[in-house]
Design a protein around this motif. Structure first.
Motif, PDB file in Angstrom:
ATOM      1  N   LEU A  69       0.790  -1.230   0.000  1.00 55.74           N
ATOM      2  CA  LEU A  69       0.000   0.000   0.000  1.00 55.74           C
ATOM      3  C   LEU A  69       0.825   1.284   0.000  1.00 55.74           C
ATOM      4  N   GLN A  70       1.956   1.305   0.704  1.00 56.72           N
ATOM      5  CA  GLN A  70       2.662   2.572   0.872  1.00 56.72           C
ATOM      6  C   GLN A  70       3.098   3.204  -0.450  1.00 56.72           C
ATOM      7  N   PRO A  71       3.606   2.444  -1.416  1.00 56.44           N
ATOM      8  CA  PRO A  71       3.950   3.086  -2.693  1.00 56.44           C
ATOM      9  C   PRO A  71       2.753   3.733  -3.391  1.00 56.44           C
ATOM     10  N   GLU A  72       1.573   3.144  -3.208  1.00 58.28           N
ATOM     11  CA  GLU A  72       0.377   3.730  -3.830  1.00 58.28           C
ATOM     12  C   GLU A  72      -0.038   5.003  -3.104  1.00 58.28           C
ATOM     13  N   LEU A  73       0.107   5.019  -1.787  1.00 60.69           N
ATOM     14  CA  LEU A  73      -0.209   6.229  -1.030  1.00 60.69           C
ATOM     15  C   LEU A  73       0.775   7.345  -1.367  1.00 60.69           C
ATOM     16  N   ASP A  74       2.040   6.979  -1.570  1.00 58.52           N
ATOM     17  CA  ASP A  74       3.034   7.980  -1.988  1.00 58.52           C
ATOM     18  C   ASP A  74       2.677   8.543  -3.368  1.00 58.52           C
ATOM     19  N   LYS A  75       2.184   7.687  -4.231  1.00 58.74           N
ATOM     20  CA  LYS A  75       1.762   8.117  -5.563  1.00 58.74           C
ATOM     21  C   LYS A  75       0.592   9.110  -5.451  1.00 58.74           C
ATOM     22  N   PHE A  76      -0.360   8.815  -4.555  1.00 58.58           N
ATOM     23  CA  PHE A  76      -1.497   9.713  -4.352  1.00 58.58           C
ATOM     24  C   PHE A  76      -1.029  11.071  -3.833  1.00 58.58           C
ATOM     25  N   ARG A  77      -0.090  11.060  -2.906  1.00 52.15           N
ATOM     26  CA  ARG A  77       0.426  12.327  -2.369  1.00 52.15           C
ATOM     27  C   ARG A  77       1.099  13.154  -3.466  1.00 52.15           C
ATOM     28  N   LYS A  78       1.836  12.478  -4.336  1.00 56.54           N
ATOM     29  CA  LYS A  78       2.507  13.195  -5.414  1.00 56.54           C
ATOM     30  C   LYS A  78       1.488  13.821  -6.371  1.00 56.54           C
ATOM     31  N   GLN A  79       0.385  13.126  -6.580  1.00 53.07           N
ATOM     32  CA  GLN A  79      -0.646  13.622  -7.504  1.00 53.07           C
ATOM     33  C   GLN A  79      -1.480  14.755  -6.916  1.00 53.07           C
ATOM     34  N   THR A  80      -1.748  14.683  -5.604  1.00 58.22           N
ATOM     35  CA  THR A  80      -2.727  15.588  -4.994  1.00 58.22           C
ATOM     36  C   THR A  80      -2.167  16.504  -3.921  1.00 58.22           C
ATOM     37  N   GLY A  81      -0.997  16.184  -3.392  1.00 61.24           N
ATOM     38  CA  GLY A  81      -0.467  16.933  -2.266  1.00 61.24           C
ATOM     39  C   GLY A  81      -1.035  16.512  -0.924  1.00 61.24           C
ATOM     40  N   VAL A  82      -1.895  15.469  -0.901  1.00 65.00           N
ATOM     41  CA  VAL A  82      -2.522  15.003   0.341  1.00 65.00           C
ATOM     42  C   VAL A  82      -1.742  13.807   0.885  1.00 65.00           C
ATOM     43  N   LYS A  83      -1.264  13.925   2.114  1.00 64.27           N
ATOM     44  CA  LYS A  83      -0.556  12.820   2.765  1.00 64.27           C
ATOM     45  C   LYS A  83      -1.567  11.888   3.425  1.00 64.27           C
ATOM     46  N   VAL A  84      -1.409  10.596   3.215  1.00 62.58           N
ATOM     47  CA  VAL A  84      -2.293   9.604   3.823  1.00 62.58           C
ATOM     48  C   VAL A  84      -1.527   8.856   4.905  1.00 62.58           C
ATOM     49  N   ASN A  85      -2.001   8.974   6.122  1.00 62.66           N
ATOM     50  CA  ASN A  85      -1.418   8.233   7.239  1.00 62.66           C
ATOM     51  C   ASN A  85      -2.084   6.864   7.314  1.00 62.66           C
ATOM     52  N   LEU A  86      -1.301   5.830   7.103  1.00 59.71           N
ATOM     53  CA  LEU A  86      -1.812   4.469   6.986  1.00 59.71           C
ATOM     54  C   LEU A  86      -1.717   3.706   8.288  1.00 59.71           C
ATOM     55  N   GLU A  87      -2.805   3.003   8.643  1.00 54.61           N
ATOM     56  CA  GLU A  87      -2.751   1.983   9.691  1.00 54.61           C
ATOM     57  C   GLU A  87      -3.418   0.730   9.144  1.00 54.61           C
ATOM     58  N   VAL A  88      -2.681  -0.381   9.136  1.00 56.06           N
ATOM     59  CA  VAL A  88      -3.256  -1.671   8.753  1.00 56.06           C
ATOM     60  C   VAL A  88      -3.777  -2.327  10.028  1.00 56.06           C
ATOM     61  N   VAL A  89      -5.078  -2.571  10.071  1.00 59.38           N
ATOM     62  CA  VAL A  89      -5.731  -3.064  11.289  1.00 59.38           C
ATOM     63  C   VAL A  89      -6.012  -4.560  11.151  1.00 59.38           C
ATOM     64  N   PRO A  90      -5.564  -5.376  12.114  1.00 59.21           N
ATOM     65  CA  PRO A  90      -5.859  -6.814  12.055  1.00 59.21           C
ATOM     66  C   PRO A  90      -7.362  -7.058  12.100  1.00 59.21           C
TER      67      PRO A  90
END
Length: 438
Positions: free
Chosen positions: A58-79
């Protein structure tokens, strides 16, 4: 929903009752806003063989989203063991993520809390329109008479995975098409010193998925037409007994599997200990555990007779993960952009390839990348022989109490206690008594 989880347990009924009056979401301002346009918090469900694998996906895709939009996504993977209770707590406290994954079977229950953003025509328009998604996936997004509480992200179906070498050694030329054939094949497999069929007997959500399918095959439903629990009708009792009898009477499921709840049956299959496995979209999971795709085959889940289809020929629930937004997110615009990003054709191909799931977005699903023999079985199942679990407000409680009843029956079987029609009915009656009064 993904079946590597142990089911969420706890005071679900009380949590839902409290949550129905809460606003829920990613801020405490009492309503959605765009007062924090540069950040989002995302709770992702554990889809891979480990949380670390999910972060790697997931993290590379979230980095891609930030580059496109300027929005940082803080990720938590929940069991999965924590996810439902975490979500319910967030709906009551008003402190939760902006965007989150939910098991698609929970859609109606979480919709009833009023905490999730409804996906009306205007909101669907922000992500390209409702008709981008396949109908079977949209069928598990909330109550039929309301706007969806979430949008589909990953689609999955159950299949029968079988070890080709174990089958060849036992003189079995093709996978079983009926449960009677599976039991007969099991005797040949046991004669060669191998286990027959893996299961997660202590995983209440796995239990409810299989109990639901067996009930469909017996022509039964767990709820009446007006939404009242009906767990003890004769067909439901027969269905649950047939499933548990795969351990108790037929000896196809090893007794040790009564304690399995966290992917152990997949590991046994990957290591060549077990000949067959009933699982949702397992290819990526098996690959991560070192099993070559050439060493196993994939077939439809068995039925009572004939071939899979609708009604009594149902052989899977409509499994999958939905994407939801809390209504009072601090970044409504960013949340919509993020949902649009994750459900875009390009991201659907990337993410569903990583998890060996099926894109619920039509254009991505039709891509050549999803035309493998394994995916053909899953796509065919979703299109022709899968049914959605009941989209009623009490669905999550239903999963917990009936899934626990099946867990207790597996424990009885493993301990050598008789599993009879009367004992199955007694367990299901106890489960029904725990449902909210109507």
């Amino acid at each position: 929903m993904r079946s590597i989880r142990a089911a969420a347990v706890g005071a679900v009924t009380m949590s839902l009752a409290l949550a129905a009056t809460a606003c829920g979401g990613g801020s405490s301002t009492g309503g959605g806003s765009d007062d924090s346009p540069k950040t989002l918090t995302y709770w992702a469900s554990n889809q891979g063989a480990s949380i670390a694998i999910d972060k790697k996906v997931l993290q590379p895709e979230l980095d891609k989203f930030r580059k496109q939009t300027g929005v940082k996504v803080n990720l938590e993977v929940v069991p999965w063991s924590d996810l439902l209770n975490r979500i319910l707590t967030a709906t009551t406290s008003g402190q939760g993520p902006d965007v989150l994954n939910i098991g698609n079977t929970w859609s109606a229950s979480l919709q009833a809390t009023g905490a999730l953003l409804p996906w009306n025509a205007a909101n669907f328009a922000k992500i390209g329109g409702r008709d981008r998604f396949v109908d079977s996936a949209l069928g598990s997004t909330g109550a039929q008479d309301k706007d969806p509480a979430a949008v589909p992200l990953y689609s999955m179906a159950y299949a029968l995975y079988y070890n080709k070498q174990i089958f060849a050694d036992a003189g079995i030329s093709q996978p079983p098409a009926t449960w009677a054939e599976l039991v007969a094949d099991g005797k040949k497999i046991q004669a060669k010193g191998k286990q027959v069929l893996g299961a997660e007997g202590a995983n209440v959500s796995e239990n409810i998925h299989h109990a639901f399918v067996f009930a469909k095959q017996h022509g039964a439903d767990f709820f009446t037409a007006d939404g009242k629990p009906d767990f003890t009708n004769d067909a439901v009792v027969a269905a649950v007994k047939q499933y548990v009898d795969l351990m108790a009477k037929d000896k196809a499921i090893p007794v040790g599997n009564a304690e399995y709840a966290q992917n152990q049956s997949v590991s046994d299959f990957a290591k060549g200990k077990t000949a067959m496995l009933l699982w949702q979209s397992a290819s990526a999971n098996l690959k991560s555990q070192g099993m070559s795709e050439s060493s196993y085959g994939i077939a439809p889940v068995p039925v009572q007779s004939g071939t899979p289809g609708t009604g009594a020929q149902t052989d899977s629930m409509v499994a999958g993960i939905n994407l939801a937004v809390f209504k009072n997110t601090h970044n409504l615009d960013g949340a919509a952009k993020f949902v649009k990003f994750l459900t875009s054709d390009a991201e659907q191909k990337i993410l569903n390839t990583a998890y060996s799931s099926i894109p619920p977005v039509k254009a991505a699903q039709s891509d050549a990348a999803f035309n493998s023999p394994a995916n053909a079985v899953l796509k065919d199942t979703l299109a022709k022989s899968a049914a959605a679990l009941p989209q009623v407000a009490d669905e999550s409680q239903f999963e917990t109490v009936v899934g626990t009843a099946v867990k207790d029956l597996f424990a009885d079987a493993a301990a050598g206690r008789a599993v009879t029609t009367a004992s199955v009915k007694a367990k299901l009656d106890k489960a029904q008594q725990q449902m909210p009064a109507k």
